[in-house]
Enzyme design. Structure first.
Site, mmCIF file in Angstrom:
data_model
loop_
_atom_site.group_PDB
_atom_site.id
_atom_site.type_symbol
_atom_site.label_atom_id
_atom_site.label_comp_id
_atom_site.label_asym_id
_atom_site.label_seq_id
_atom_site.Cartn_x
_atom_site.Cartn_y
_atom_site.Cartn_z
ATOM 1 N N ASN A 96 9.751 4.597 3.423
ATOM 2 C CA ASN A 96 9.482 4.160 4.271
ATOM 3 C C ASN A 96 10.801 3.216 4.949
ATOM 4 O OD1 ASN A 96 6.122 4.078 4.738
ATOM 5 N ND2 ASN A 96 6.728 3.072 2.564
ATOM 6 N N HIS A 108 9.077 7.070 8.488
ATOM 7 C CA HIS A 108 9.815 7.295 7.317
ATOM 8 C C HIS A 108 11.299 7.599 7.540
ATOM 9 C CE1 HIS A 108 6.329 7.256 4.190
ATOM 10 N NE2 HIS A 108 5.748 7.452 5.441
ATOM 11 N N CYS A 168 4.481 9.301 1.165
ATOM 12 C CA CYS A 168 2.853 9.893 0.932
ATOM 13 C C CYS A 168 3.190 10.783 -0.446
ATOM 14 C CB CYS A 168 2.952 10.845 1.976
ATOM 15 S SG CYS A 168 1.268 11.656 1.938
ATOM 16 N N ARG A 213 0.796 -1.248 -0.121
ATOM 17 C CA ARG A 213 -0.197 -0.003 -0.204
ATOM 18 C C ARG A 213 0.892 1.332 0.178
ATOM 19 N NH1 ARG A 213 -0.712 4.857 2.746
ATOM 20 N NH2 ARG A 213 -0.260 3.691 4.731
ATOM 21 N N ASP A 214 1.562 1.659 1.276
ATOM 22 C CA ASP A 214 2.251 2.685 1.427
ATOM 23 C C ASP A 214 3.643 2.820 0.212
ATOM 24 O OD1 ASP A 214 2.645 5.601 2.315
ATOM 25 O OD2 ASP A 214 4.012 4.695 3.825
ATOM 26 N N HIS A 216 4.499 4.603 12.560
ATOM 27 C CA HIS A 216 4.758 4.556 11.072
ATOM 28 C C HIS A 216 5.867 5.477 10.814
ATOM 29 C CE1 HIS A 216 3.609 4.144 6.914
ATOM 30 N NE2 HIS A 216 4.181 5.433 6.801
#
Length: 300
Positions: A244, A204, A235, A9-10, A202
């Site tokens: 990430n 980065h 993002c 996903r991300d 979460h």
């Protein structure tokens, strides 16, 4: 220690190349083979804004289903949940992850509404999701800083969480990679004043602090950390956002720190390199694909 694999996903949502459904499903299969059991696999976002996630329903229908494997879908509003509930029960994710952005300016750009309006919508979506048997995570994005308005204070994040209602899990997100370990400690203390929900983080690695933040969170009792194989992603609505923290690098750090993750470093690193090639990347941010595990095969 639970690593939540967010690469499907991300990771993919910020890459220029849009992968076919079959490649996304194979990515998940390889992640599971590497020992990952909780995976954020799709986002229910507007296809015109996030074309990488346009086939979310098809991905969920094609994913392998097995005991002990849990799939997460990111939603931003009630329409996203409607799309999930339109799926057959067998094809639905096990959990949803709902994002509320900590600052009004970023929230308007990302979701077209203020933070508190988004939080109002979250409470309705969370109730409906639980009624359908889905677990619910609230992610407070940009908890460590906003690309448009600057610093975000722990009091702001505490206020959001205090007004969120019932939570199965709370995730604090350094969406643009500006956080440092002292902020992790401050935010953990702030949200613990208003919720007893399990904590997830979460991070980065935009400014090379993601792994320091992760090991700090682990020491503070966070039960889950997000990462993406290869360290891909970011993002799409945050300027200069980079990847990430990498699953294979994080697993190495945690495993050797006595916090077993269940992730096999070799297969994880190989999958990170594979998805990078599928995306047309010359290299991926992860280090373990180049450095290898340790001690590894010392005869080589």
């Amino acid at each position: 220690m639970d690593i939540v694999e967010v690469g499907p996903r991300d990771g993919l949502q910020n890459e220029k190349r849009v992968l076919p459904t079959g490649t996304k499903v194979e990515y998940v299969r390889r992640a599971i083979a590497a020992g990952l059991t909780r995976l954020e696999v799709v986002a229910f976002a507007r296809p015109d804004r996030v074309p990488q996630m346009a086939d979310a329903e098809d991905v969920l229908r094609d994913l392998p289903r097995a005991d002990g494997i849990r799939y997460i879908a990111l939603v931003l509003n009630g329409r996203g949940l409607d799309r999930i509930l339109a799926l057959g029960e067998h094809d639905r994710p096990h959990e949803i992850n709902y994002v509320v952005v900590a600052t009004d300016e970023f929230s308007r750009r990302n979701q077209g509404m203020t933070t508190m309006a988004s939080l109002d919508a979250f409470r309705t979506v969370a109730r409906r999701a639980r009624e359908a048997g889905l677990a619910v995570t609230l992610t407070v994005a940009a908890s460590f800083g906003c690309p448009f308005t600057g610093e975000v204070k722990p009091d702001r994040v505490r206020e959001i969480v205090a007004n969120a209602g019932e939570l199965d899990e709370l995730c604090i997100a350094d969406t643009i990679g500006v956080g440092v370990p002292v902020q992790v400690t401050e935010l953990a203390a702030a949200v613990r004043e208003v919720t007893a929900a399990p904590l997830r983080a979460h991070f980065h690695n935009t400014r090379n602090t993601g792994y320091a933040n992760a090991i700090t969170a682990a020491g503070l009792g966070f039960t889950a950390l997000d990462a993406s194989l290869g360290g891909i992603g970011g993002c799409p609505f945050a300027p200069a956002a980079t990847g990430n923290i990498a699953t294979e690098d994080l697993a190495y750090l945690l495993n050797r720190s006595g916090l077993a993750t269940g992730v096999a470093i070799g297969p994880a690193a190989a999958t990170g390199a594979w998805i990078g090639a599928e995306l047309g990347l010359a290299t991926v941010p992860a280090q373990l694909g180049r450095a290898g595990d340790f001690p590894g095969d010392l005869s080589e």
